[in-house]
Design a protein around this motif. Sequence first.
Motif, PDB file in Angstrom:
ATOM      1  N   GLU A  19       0.742  -1.274   0.032  1.00  0.00           N
ATOM      2  CA  GLU A  19       0.029  -0.082   0.158  1.00  0.00           C
ATOM      3  C   GLU A  19       1.248   1.562   0.275  1.00  0.00           C
ATOM      4  OE1 GLU A  19      -2.739  -0.473   3.114  1.00  0.00           O
ATOM      5  OE2 GLU A  19      -1.098   0.871   4.569  1.00  0.00           O
ATOM      6  N   LYS A  60      -5.017  11.435   5.644  1.00  0.00           N
ATOM      7  CA  LYS A  60      -3.947  10.581   5.815  1.00  0.00           C
ATOM      8  C   LYS A  60      -5.010   9.095   5.626  1.00  0.00           C
ATOM      9  CE  LYS A  60      -3.380  12.540  10.148  1.00  0.00           C
ATOM     10  NZ  LYS A  60      -2.315  13.352  10.678  1.00  0.00           N
ATOM     11  N   LEU A  61      -4.380   8.526   4.440  1.00  0.00           N
ATOM     12  CA  LEU A  61      -5.037   7.540   3.177  1.00  0.00           C
ATOM     13  C   LEU A  61      -3.741   6.256   2.972  1.00  0.00           C
ATOM     14  CD1 LEU A  61      -6.792  10.033   1.482  1.00  0.00           C
ATOM     15  CD2 LEU A  61      -8.074   7.903   2.665  1.00  0.00           C
ATOM     16  N   THR A 123      -7.432   4.427  21.256  1.00  0.00           N
ATOM     17  CA  THR A 123      -7.250   5.573  20.263  1.00  0.00           C
ATOM     18  C   THR A 123      -6.813   5.222  19.067  1.00  0.00           C
ATOM     19  OG1 THR A 123      -6.126   7.261  21.797  1.00  0.00           O
ATOM     20  CG2 THR A 123      -8.413   7.881  21.533  1.00  0.00           C
ATOM     21  N   ASP A 124      -6.860   5.425  18.006  1.00  0.00           N
ATOM     22  CA  ASP A 124      -5.785   5.788  16.875  1.00  0.00           C
ATOM     23  C   ASP A 124      -5.396   4.285  16.565  1.00  0.00           C
ATOM     24  OD1 ASP A 124      -6.547   8.009  16.453  1.00  0.00           O
ATOM     25  OD2 ASP A 124      -4.709   8.831  17.742  1.00  0.00           O
ATOM     26  N   VAL A 125      -6.495   3.547  16.383  1.00  0.00           N
ATOM     27  CA  VAL A 125      -6.016   2.273  15.785  1.00  0.00           C
ATOM     28  C   VAL A 125      -6.589   1.313  15.032  1.00  0.00           C
ATOM     29  CG1 VAL A 125      -5.505   1.530  17.868  1.00  0.00           C
ATOM     30  CG2 VAL A 125      -7.430   1.165  17.697  1.00  0.00           C
ATOM     31  N   GLY A 126      -7.097   2.343  14.423  1.00  0.00           N
ATOM     32  CA  GLY A 126      -7.682   2.494  13.032  1.00  0.00           C
ATOM     33  C   GLY A 126      -9.033   1.365  13.013  1.00  0.00           C
ATOM     34  N   LYS A 127      -9.817   1.836  13.847  1.00  0.00           N
ATOM     35  CA  LYS A 127     -11.613   1.410  14.066  1.00  0.00           C
ATOM     36  C   LYS A 127     -12.354   1.779  13.160  1.00  0.00           C
ATOM     37  CE  LYS A 127     -11.494   2.998  18.291  1.00  0.00           C
ATOM     38  NZ  LYS A 127     -10.004   4.170  18.250  1.00  0.00           N
ATOM     39  N   SER A 128     -12.273   3.135  13.099  1.00  0.00           N
ATOM     40  CA  SER A 128     -13.054   3.985  11.924  1.00  0.00           C
ATOM     41  C   SER A 128     -12.583   2.953  10.610  1.00  0.00           C
ATOM     42  CB  SER A 128     -13.573   5.278  11.738  1.00  0.00           C
ATOM     43  OG  SER A 128     -13.023   5.820  13.488  1.00  0.00           O
ATOM     44  N   THR A 129     -11.645   3.028  11.030  1.00  0.00           N
ATOM     45  CA  THR A 129     -11.065   2.454   9.066  1.00  0.00           C
ATOM     46  C   THR A 129     -11.549   1.036   8.586  1.00  0.00           C
ATOM     47  OG1 THR A 129      -8.845   4.182   9.676  1.00  0.00           O
ATOM     48  CG2 THR A 129      -8.601   2.252   7.611  1.00  0.00           C
ATOM     49  N   ASP A 151     -19.004   6.622  18.175  1.00  0.00           N
ATOM     50  CA  ASP A 151     -17.907   7.537  18.744  1.00  0.00           C
ATOM     51  C   ASP A 151     -17.933   8.778  18.743  1.00  0.00           C
ATOM     52  OD1 ASP A 151     -15.792   9.041  18.878  1.00  0.00           O
ATOM     53  OD2 ASP A 151     -14.760   8.254  17.450  1.00  0.00           O
ATOM     54  N   SER A 282      -3.510  -0.865  11.846  1.00  0.00           N
ATOM     55  CA  SER A 282      -2.148  -1.252  10.950  1.00  0.00           C
ATOM     56  C   SER A 282      -1.526  -0.234  11.228  1.00  0.00           C
ATOM     57  CB  SER A 282      -2.506   0.151   9.961  1.00  0.00           C
ATOM     58  OG  SER A 282      -1.772  -0.329   8.541  1.00  0.00           O
ATOM     59  N   GLY A 284       0.785   2.004   9.505  1.00  0.00           N
ATOM     60  CA  GLY A 284      -0.032   3.164   8.869  1.00  0.00           C
ATOM     61  C   GLY A 284      -0.888   4.613   9.200  1.00  0.00           C
ATOM     62  N   VAL A 286      -2.546   6.951  11.856  1.00  0.00           N
ATOM     63  CA  VAL A 286      -1.271   7.837  12.639  1.00  0.00           C
ATOM     64  C   VAL A 286      -2.134   8.389  13.014  1.00  0.00           C
ATOM     65  CG1 VAL A 286      -0.936  10.090  11.241  1.00  0.00           C
ATOM     66  CG2 VAL A 286      -1.798   8.601   9.724  1.00  0.00           C
ATOM     67  N   ARG A 288      -3.340  11.468  15.795  1.00  0.00           N
ATOM     68  CA  ARG A 288      -3.682  12.288  15.963  1.00  0.00           C
ATOM     69  C   ARG A 288      -3.150  13.244  17.577  1.00  0.00           C
ATOM     70  NH1 ARG A 288      -9.181   9.945  12.815  1.00  0.00           N
ATOM     71  NH2 ARG A 288      -8.567   9.068  14.982  1.00  0.00           N
ATOM     72  N   ARG A 293      -7.579  17.061  16.369  1.00  0.00           N
ATOM     73  CA  ARG A 293      -8.909  16.008  16.602  1.00  0.00           C
ATOM     74  C   ARG A 293      -9.410  17.502  16.756  1.00  0.00           C
ATOM     75  NH1 ARG A 293      -8.716  10.745  18.483  1.00  0.00           N
ATOM     76  NH2 ARG A 293      -7.449   9.402  18.305  1.00  0.00           N
TER      77      ARG A 293
HETATM   78  P1  ATP Z   1     -10.805   7.152  16.844  1.00  0.00           P
HETATM   79  O1  ATP Z   1      -9.671   6.716  18.429  1.00  0.00           O
HETATM   80  O2  ATP Z   1     -10.389   8.707  17.073  1.00  0.00           O
HETATM   81  O3  ATP Z   1     -11.617   6.564  17.060  1.00  0.00           O
HETATM   82  P2  ATP Z   1      -9.789   4.619  15.397  1.00  0.00           P
HETATM   83  O4  ATP Z   1      -9.390   4.427  15.766  1.00  0.00           O
HETATM   84  O5  ATP Z   1     -11.354   5.077  14.713  1.00  0.00           O
HETATM   85  O6  ATP Z   1      -9.442   6.503  15.909  1.00  0.00           O
HETATM   86  P3  ATP Z   1      -8.796   5.502  12.743  1.00  0.00           P
HETATM   87  O7  ATP Z   1      -9.575   7.188  12.291  1.00  0.00           O
HETATM   88  O8  ATP Z   1      -9.998   4.304  11.985  1.00  0.00           O
HETATM   89  O9  ATP Z   1      -8.310   5.281  13.385  1.00  0.00           O
HETATM   90  O10 ATP Z   1      -7.366   6.024  11.463  1.00  0.00           O
HETATM   91  C1  ATP Z   1      -6.830   7.670  12.659  1.00  0.00           C
HETATM   92  C2  ATP Z   1      -5.813   7.978  10.627  1.00  0.00           C
HETATM   93  O11 ATP Z   1      -5.099   6.910  10.553  1.00  0.00           O
HETATM   94  C3  ATP Z   1      -7.192   7.852   9.907  1.00  0.00           C
HETATM   95  O12 ATP Z   1      -6.602   9.664   9.653  1.00  0.00           O
HETATM   96  C4  ATP Z   1      -6.959   7.343   8.734  1.00  0.00           C
HETATM   97  O13 ATP Z   1      -7.526   7.799   8.085  1.00  0.00           O
HETATM   98  C5  ATP Z   1      -5.910   6.774   9.060  1.00  0.00           C
HETATM   99  N1  ATP Z   1      -5.584   5.682   8.746  1.00  0.00           N
HETATM  100  C6  ATP Z   1      -6.035   4.297   8.631  1.00  0.00           C
HETATM  101  N2  ATP Z   1      -5.482   3.540   8.147  1.00  0.00           N
HETATM  102  C7  ATP Z   1      -3.830   3.680   8.048  1.00  0.00           C
HETATM  103  C8  ATP Z   1      -3.764   3.042   7.028  1.00  0.00           C
HETATM  104  N3  ATP Z   1      -3.393   1.898   6.490  1.00  0.00           N
HETATM  105  N4  ATP Z   1      -2.619   4.248   6.047  1.00  0.00           N
HETATM  106  C9  ATP Z   1      -2.112   5.513   6.484  1.00  0.00           C
HETATM  107  N5  ATP Z   1      -3.644   6.518   7.343  1.00  0.00           N
HETATM  108  C10 ATP Z   1      -4.242   5.415   7.795  1.00  0.00           C
END
Ligand code: ATP
Length: 425
Positions: A19, A60-61, A123-129, A151, A282, A284, A286, A288, A293
Amino acid sequence: MAEEKDPEVHEIVLEPDAELRFEVESKLDTITLELKVGLAEIFGTELVKGKPYTFTTGAKLAVFTWQGCTLELRGKRNLCYIAKETPMMFYLNCHACLEQLRMKAETESEVKRGPITMVVGPTDVGKSTVSRILLNYAVRMGRAPVYVDLDIGQGQISIPGAIGAILVERPADVEEGFPHNAPLVYHYGHTSMDKNHQTFNLLVNKMAEVVHERLQTNRKSNISGIIINTCGWVKGEGYRHLTHAAQAFEVDIILVLDQEKLYNELVRDMPNFVKVVLLPKSGGVVERTKKFRMNSRDARVREYFYGGKTPLHPHSFDVKWSDLRVYKIGAPPLPDSCMPLGMKAEDNMTKLVAVQPGPNLLHHILAVSFASSTDDDVITTNIAGYICVTNVDVENQTLTVLSPQPRPLPDTLLILSDVQFMDSH
Ligand code: ATP
């Protein structure tokens, strides 16, 4: 990476299972991506070959490819890199398991519904993703799952301070996310659950009840199931909110991102029929900052009123204080000894309290309830939308509001939110 002559245009070749991760940091920068050869996806949404996608500040993608692809990237490349190690295979396996459960629900009469999955983690582990990837994969298989977002910090479905649910029938737009047609939204009014635990749980119960009811009347969605995104507060009371939501929604599967401790606690505390699965995050994702936020909350509210790629044109008009019925949820706490017999201080947290319009409302968001009288169960009535108070005229006793709908405001109750928005348009 083979570079072309124009220094801002880069051709990027991705091998299978790799990726391209990128960020757009500065307000002045944008990145435009185009798929030239092969197949690629962004968080589960397939890219259309030859179509340019533009990303602006805060993006951030990752563009992932199962088969390999060639991309053209326009813009600064310094915040881009290629990752060959991704957890996408784990996420695909999860999707395959969910799909099997959906097939069972479709064919076996004793299985009444599709899987209900909750995604949890700090936080910031990619749950929404991960939620987005699983929803997109489900839709690409012809399913129509329900997405529930608990959330309140981000408020993806409505605005921060609200919980929401939508029926997902199309993959997310790469730049704008899932379309929010006819969302089911409940107003909570804070961006943190510890402000009012009782009301939060009450709303989660109500959301679960209504979503389950609606699934009864929609066989396709009932088979497709639910994906629930949660907040990153996983310790103490935050953990209790997660187990409460799991119970309220009758979840079958909990996907735990990146935290063994949370995984073990859930395995210990959940009934045996709930499958708890630990998934890697992942590399990736990021992190925040608090400021980022706050900015993204602000951006979310701005987008609610003014739109994103597709601009919206909100209305601004004056309303008399005397024409408004404004309330807030939760009375100031009283010691138990001052409460009427049989009531506890925390019962006050789910009380509706009248608010006198005035300068105290300036810049605040107000929820427009579907409830028209306090005889209704106002807190657990879903809301039509939000308005924002952009000016208060004390002399003439009027407020100026920003509203997605033209005047007049519906003759219903308004509920005050802690969330504020400075309209700079
Ligand atoms: P929160 O704690 O706010 O609920 P979260 O755990 O839901 O956060 P995400 O919102 O999914 O985390 O991801 C955090 C950021 O990282 C988002 O901006 C997302 O677009 C970015 N992100 C997720 N996966 C990747 C990836 N593989 N490469 C680059 N950016 C990524």
